[in-house]
Design an enzyme around this catalytic site. Sequence first.
Site, mmCIF file in Angstrom:
data_model
loop_
_atom_site.group_PDB
_atom_site.id
_atom_site.type_symbol
_atom_site.label_atom_id
_atom_site.label_comp_id
_atom_site.label_asym_id
_atom_site.label_seq_id
_atom_site.Cartn_x
_atom_site.Cartn_y
_atom_site.Cartn_z
ATOM 1 N N LYS A 94 -2.804 5.857 -3.915
ATOM 2 C CA LYS A 94 -3.872 6.786 -3.551
ATOM 3 C C LYS A 94 -3.690 8.119 -4.258
ATOM 4 O O LYS A 94 -2.553 8.617 -4.388
ATOM 5 C CB LYS A 94 -3.883 7.025 -2.031
ATOM 6 C CG LYS A 94 -3.921 5.765 -1.205
ATOM 7 C CD LYS A 94 -3.886 6.073 0.283
ATOM 8 C CE LYS A 94 -3.534 4.853 1.082
ATOM 9 N NZ LYS A 94 -2.109 4.460 0.959
ATOM 10 N N ASN A 100 5.246 -9.219 12.009
ATOM 11 C CA ASN A 100 3.889 -8.731 11.762
ATOM 12 C C ASN A 100 3.121 -9.618 10.786
ATOM 13 O O ASN A 100 1.889 -9.561 10.735
ATOM 14 C CB ASN A 100 3.925 -7.300 11.231
ATOM 15 C CG ASN A 100 4.403 -6.304 12.270
ATOM 16 O OD1 ASN A 100 4.505 -6.617 13.455
ATOM 17 N ND2 ASN A 100 4.724 -5.092 11.829
ATOM 18 N N GLN A 134 -10.256 3.119 3.574
ATOM 19 C CA GLN A 134 -9.076 2.904 4.409
ATOM 20 C C GLN A 134 -9.023 4.007 5.472
ATOM 21 O O GLN A 134 -8.943 5.181 5.137
ATOM 22 C CB GLN A 134 -7.810 2.943 3.551
ATOM 23 C CG GLN A 134 -6.549 2.633 4.335
ATOM 24 C CD GLN A 134 -5.300 2.722 3.475
ATOM 25 O OE1 GLN A 134 -4.370 3.454 3.816
ATOM 26 N NE2 GLN A 134 -5.257 1.995 2.364
ATOM 27 N N ASP A 156 0.845 -1.197 0.000
ATOM 28 C CA ASP A 156 0.000 0.000 0.000
ATOM 29 C C ASP A 156 0.881 1.248 0.000
ATOM 30 O O ASP A 156 1.589 1.515 0.969
ATOM 31 C CB ASP A 156 -0.909 -0.006 1.227
ATOM 32 C CG ASP A 156 -1.825 1.202 1.284
ATOM 33 O OD1 ASP A 156 -2.972 1.086 0.825
ATOM 34 O OD2 ASP A 156 -1.387 2.270 1.779
ATOM 35 N N HIS A 163 -7.352 9.794 -1.332
ATOM 36 C CA HIS A 163 -6.639 9.749 -0.053
ATOM 37 C C HIS A 163 -7.406 10.406 1.090
ATOM 38 O O HIS A 163 -7.333 9.948 2.232
ATOM 39 C CB HIS A 163 -5.270 10.415 -0.220
ATOM 40 C CG HIS A 163 -4.226 9.895 0.713
ATOM 41 N ND1 HIS A 163 -2.891 9.950 0.452
ATOM 42 C CD2 HIS A 163 -4.323 9.294 1.928
ATOM 43 C CE1 HIS A 163 -2.199 9.423 1.452
ATOM 44 N NE2 HIS A 163 -3.062 9.017 2.367
ATOM 45 N N TYR A 186 3.053 9.875 -0.604
ATOM 46 C CA TYR A 186 4.178 9.297 0.134
ATOM 47 C C TYR A 186 5.519 9.555 -0.546
ATOM 48 O O TYR A 186 6.563 9.487 0.105
ATOM 49 C CB TYR A 186 4.015 7.774 0.282
ATOM 50 C CG TYR A 186 2.830 7.307 1.081
ATOM 51 C CD1 TYR A 186 2.016 8.198 1.790
ATOM 52 C CD2 TYR A 186 2.502 5.956 1.115
ATOM 53 C CE1 TYR A 186 0.925 7.744 2.506
ATOM 54 C CE2 TYR A 186 1.411 5.497 1.830
ATOM 55 C CZ TYR A 186 0.619 6.391 2.519
ATOM 56 O OH TYR A 186 -0.462 5.943 3.222
#
Length: 269
Positions: free
Chosen positions: A76, A235, A156, A46, A106, A51
């Site tokens: 996004k 994780n 999200q 993702d 976003h 970013y």
Amino acid sequence: MTATVRALADGTEIPVLGLGVWQIRDGRECEDAVRWALEAGYRHIDTAQNYGNERSVGRALRDSGLARDEVFVTTKFDPGPRDPAAELERSLERLGLDAVDLYLVHWPAGGPTRAWDGMQRAHERGHARAIGVSNFGAADIESLLGVAAVPPMVNQVQFSPFEFRRGLQEACERRGVALEAYSPLGTGRHLRDREVAAIADRLGRTPAQVLVRWSLQRGLIVLPKSSHHDRIVQNAAVFDFELTGDDLTVLDKLDRTHGTDRALEHPWW
């Protein structure tokens, strides 16, 4: 045990565990994180235009040797006056892909419906297999569904036991919108909680694994972020144990949002 994928309302299959790369620097740091995640079995990455690391994600995907259809890729739209369809074409150039699996607005800049025509054009052109939103509250979702020819498949939002937005999850589920959890670890803050640590100690797991597992058992798609190899691997090790009903009850009570149907208590836009 929890399935590793789920079908969205349009039939698109999405892995329920993904690596989030927010605040991971473009270049070697991001490439390593994505590479380690793929080696550890993640099949969902993702990213976002905002970013600034789409090129690194793309390089890591190519270097992995995995077939394109083996990895689910989300980016996004950075909202504003720009055209979402045109901006996705630029994202695809940076990623080195012909299409993404999921393209999200976003946040609802300019209102929840402003960007949707462009999102639908991106979908119609085959540049995004599915489209959705991020940081939309229940009222935003309702407004969007009132005008959408192609409904959003995903929302999200910030979600964890500490941000257990029951009202929003219920509203999305009623409308066939899958909820994705970003910041499930509270950017590290939630790992220090005593209740979380006690459950982790009893199960012989890490606090992060407990929090990720909670999201999965609450029916969410979950996106833990890390740039550390050991944590990325840990994780991912969340499909071979379960939290008990009592564990879930303890964690549910950590909620600080009062079960809100809002996406954020203090929106930044």
